[in-house]
Motif scaffolding. Structure first.
Motif, PDB file in Angstrom:
ATOM      1  N   GLU A  16      -7.962  12.556  -5.217  1.00 60.59           N
ATOM      2  CA  GLU A  16      -9.333  12.420  -5.721  1.00 60.59           C
ATOM      3  C   GLU A  16     -10.313  11.957  -4.642  1.00 60.59           C
ATOM      4  OE1 GLU A  16     -10.555  13.224  -8.731  1.00 60.59           O
ATOM      5  OE2 GLU A  16      -8.574  14.057  -9.162  1.00 60.59           O
ATOM      6  N   GLY A  17      -9.809  11.555  -3.488  1.00 60.33           N
ATOM      7  CA  GLY A  17     -10.668  11.081  -2.405  1.00 60.33           C
ATOM      8  C   GLY A  17     -10.997   9.606  -2.490  1.00 60.33           C
ATOM      9  N   ASP A  18     -10.393   8.887  -3.451  1.00 62.61           N
ATOM     10  CA  ASP A  18     -10.664   7.457  -3.614  1.00 62.61           C
ATOM     11  C   ASP A  18      -9.857   6.589  -2.651  1.00 62.61           C
ATOM     12  OD1 ASP A  18     -12.417   7.984  -5.719  1.00 62.61           O
ATOM     13  OD2 ASP A  18     -10.797   7.954  -7.185  1.00 62.61           O
ATOM     14  N   LYS A  19      -8.728   7.064  -2.209  1.00 62.87           N
ATOM     15  CA  LYS A  19      -7.847   6.322  -1.291  1.00 62.87           C
ATOM     16  C   LYS A  19      -7.780   7.116   0.010  1.00 62.87           C
ATOM     17  CE  LYS A  19      -2.923   4.883  -1.139  1.00 62.87           C
ATOM     18  NZ  LYS A  19      -2.982   3.716  -0.314  1.00 62.87           N
ATOM     19  N   HIS A  77      -9.544  -2.150   1.320  1.00 66.94           N
ATOM     20  CA  HIS A  77     -10.342  -1.489   0.289  1.00 66.94           C
ATOM     21  C   HIS A  77     -10.096   0.026   0.302  1.00 66.94           C
ATOM     22  CE1 HIS A  77     -13.497  -0.842  -2.604  1.00 66.94           C
ATOM     23  NE2 HIS A  77     -14.013   0.090  -1.808  1.00 66.94           N
ATOM     24  N   ALA A  78     -10.115   0.634   1.481  1.00 68.99           N
ATOM     25  CA  ALA A  78      -9.880   2.081   1.592  1.00 68.99           C
ATOM     26  C   ALA A  78      -8.461   2.460   1.184  1.00 68.99           C
ATOM     27  CB  ALA A  78     -10.162   2.564   3.008  1.00 68.99           C
ATOM     28  N   ALA A  79      -7.544   1.490   1.231  1.00 70.91           N
ATOM     29  CA  ALA A  79      -6.161   1.718   0.816  1.00 70.91           C
ATOM     30  C   ALA A  79      -5.948   1.396  -0.666  1.00 70.91           C
ATOM     31  CB  ALA A  79      -5.222   0.872   1.679  1.00 70.91           C
ATOM     32  N   CYS A  80      -7.039   1.043  -1.368  1.00 67.77           N
ATOM     33  CA  CYS A  80      -6.979   0.656  -2.791  1.00 67.77           C
ATOM     34  C   CYS A  80      -6.044  -0.533  -3.004  1.00 67.77           C
ATOM     35  CB  CYS A  80      -6.569   1.833  -3.667  1.00 67.77           C
ATOM     36  SG  CYS A  80      -7.770   3.177  -3.657  1.00 67.77           S
ATOM     37  N   LEU A  81      -6.097  -1.470  -2.069  1.00 69.38           N
ATOM     38  CA  LEU A  81      -5.252  -2.667  -2.114  1.00 69.38           C
ATOM     39  C   LEU A  81      -6.092  -3.926  -2.012  1.00 69.38           C
ATOM     40  CD1 LEU A  81      -2.357  -1.452   0.220  1.00 69.38           C
ATOM     41  CD2 LEU A  81      -2.330  -1.621  -2.276  1.00 69.38           C
ATOM     42  N   ASP A  82      -7.194  -3.969  -2.739  1.00 69.93           N
ATOM     43  CA  ASP A  82      -8.113  -5.104  -2.667  1.00 69.93           C
ATOM     44  C   ASP A  82      -7.454  -6.432  -3.033  1.00 69.93           C
ATOM     45  OD1 ASP A  82     -10.522  -3.713  -1.883  1.00 69.93           O
ATOM     46  OD2 ASP A  82     -10.500  -2.839  -3.887  1.00 69.93           O
ATOM     47  N   ASP A  83      -6.438  -6.413  -3.877  1.00 74.26           N
ATOM     48  CA  ASP A  83      -5.807  -7.649  -4.341  1.00 74.26           C
ATOM     49  C   ASP A  83      -4.645  -8.120  -3.467  1.00 74.26           C
ATOM     50  OD1 ASP A  83      -7.577  -7.655  -6.449  1.00 74.26           O
ATOM     51  OD2 ASP A  83      -6.206  -6.592  -7.790  1.00 74.26           O
ATOM     52  N   VAL A  84      -4.378  -7.418  -2.379  1.00 75.54           N
ATOM     53  CA  VAL A  84      -3.269  -7.789  -1.504  1.00 75.54           C
ATOM     54  C   VAL A  84      -3.722  -8.911  -0.577  1.00 75.54           C
ATOM     55  CG1 VAL A  84      -1.815  -6.958   0.391  1.00 75.54           C
ATOM     56  CG2 VAL A  84      -2.204  -5.517  -1.614  1.00 75.54           C
ATOM     57  N   ALA A  88      -0.335  -9.986   4.245  1.00 75.63           N
ATOM     58  CA  ALA A  88       0.573  -8.865   3.982  1.00 75.63           C
ATOM     59  C   ALA A  88       0.324  -7.669   4.902  1.00 75.63           C
ATOM     60  CB  ALA A  88       0.460  -8.437   2.524  1.00 75.63           C
ATOM     61  N   VAL A  89      -0.748  -7.685   5.687  1.00 74.45           N
ATOM     62  CA  VAL A  89      -1.048  -6.541   6.547  1.00 74.45           C
ATOM     63  C   VAL A  89      -0.217  -6.547   7.830  1.00 74.45           C
ATOM     64  CG1 VAL A  89      -3.392  -6.376   5.644  1.00 74.45           C
ATOM     65  CG2 VAL A  89      -2.987  -7.597   7.774  1.00 74.45           C
ATOM     66  N   SER A  90       0.355  -7.667   8.176  1.00 71.35           N
ATOM     67  CA  SER A  90       1.102  -7.794   9.424  1.00 71.35           C
ATOM     68  C   SER A  90       2.268  -6.812   9.476  1.00 71.35           C
ATOM     69  CB  SER A  90       1.615  -9.229   9.570  1.00 71.35           C
ATOM     70  OG  SER A  90       2.366  -9.354  10.753  1.00 71.35           O
ATOM     71  N   GLY A  91       2.323  -6.046  10.546  1.00 75.15           N
ATOM     72  CA  GLY A  91       3.422  -5.113  10.744  1.00 75.15           C
ATOM     73  C   GLY A  91       3.307  -3.810   9.980  1.00 75.15           C
ATOM     74  N   GLN A  92       2.191  -3.596   9.278  1.00 75.25           N
ATOM     75  CA  GLN A  92       2.001  -2.372   8.506  1.00 75.25           C
ATOM     76  C   GLN A  92       1.110  -1.401   9.285  1.00 75.25           C
ATOM     77  OE1 GLN A  92       3.588  -1.921   5.397  1.00 75.25           O
ATOM     78  NE2 GLN A  92       4.592  -3.760   6.167  1.00 75.25           N
TER      79      GLN A  92
END
Length: 127
Positions: A16-19, A77-84, A88-92
């Motif tokens: 859908e272009g949202d993520k 936000h662009a990954a649709c992971l606003d609540d993370v 948790a981003v380390s190493g990803q």
């Protein structure tokens, strides 16, 4: 075409272009066209009082993979992971996707990592 299996609802959000960023624990040097396949089990979602089933085990869309870089908190936000949580981003890795185009949802069994699907088995949706 290189192919990547992604669970619902993420693959539908990409279509859908949202993520626009897919998060993976591994990087790839591939750039260019990528077929996305819905893996896992169908997912029931409620939207505006209506119940929908998001498909699984089928082709969903193609995208252009334009970059693969370390994930930052600004990407959530662009990954649709606003609540993370930020830690948790380390190493990803952020797989930056553009130009989703729907394909006919023929049955397709997903696999781990990137794999090849013959172009002759992919049919774009004509609009």
């Amino acid at each position: 075409m290189k192919t990547l299996a992604i669970r619902q609802p993420w693959v539908s959000l990409i279509a859908e272009g949202d993520k626009t960023i897919e998060v993976r624990s591994w990087l790839t040097t591939h750039r260019g066209p990528l077929l996305l396949v819905a893996s896992g089990k169908p997912l029931q979602v409620d939207i505006d009082g209506h119940r929908y089933t998001l498909p699984a085990g089928c082709q969903v869309c193609t995208v252009e993979l334009v970059d693969c870089r370390p994930l930052t908190t600004a990407d959530l936000h662009a990954a649709c992971l606003d609540d993370v949580p930020d830690f948790a981003v380390s190493g990803q890795w952020a797989w930056v996707l553009r130009n989703p185009r729907n394909v006919i949802g023929v049955p397709h069994r997903g696999r781990l990592r990137l794999y090849e699907t013959p172009d002759s088995e992919i049919t774009p949706v004509t609009e």
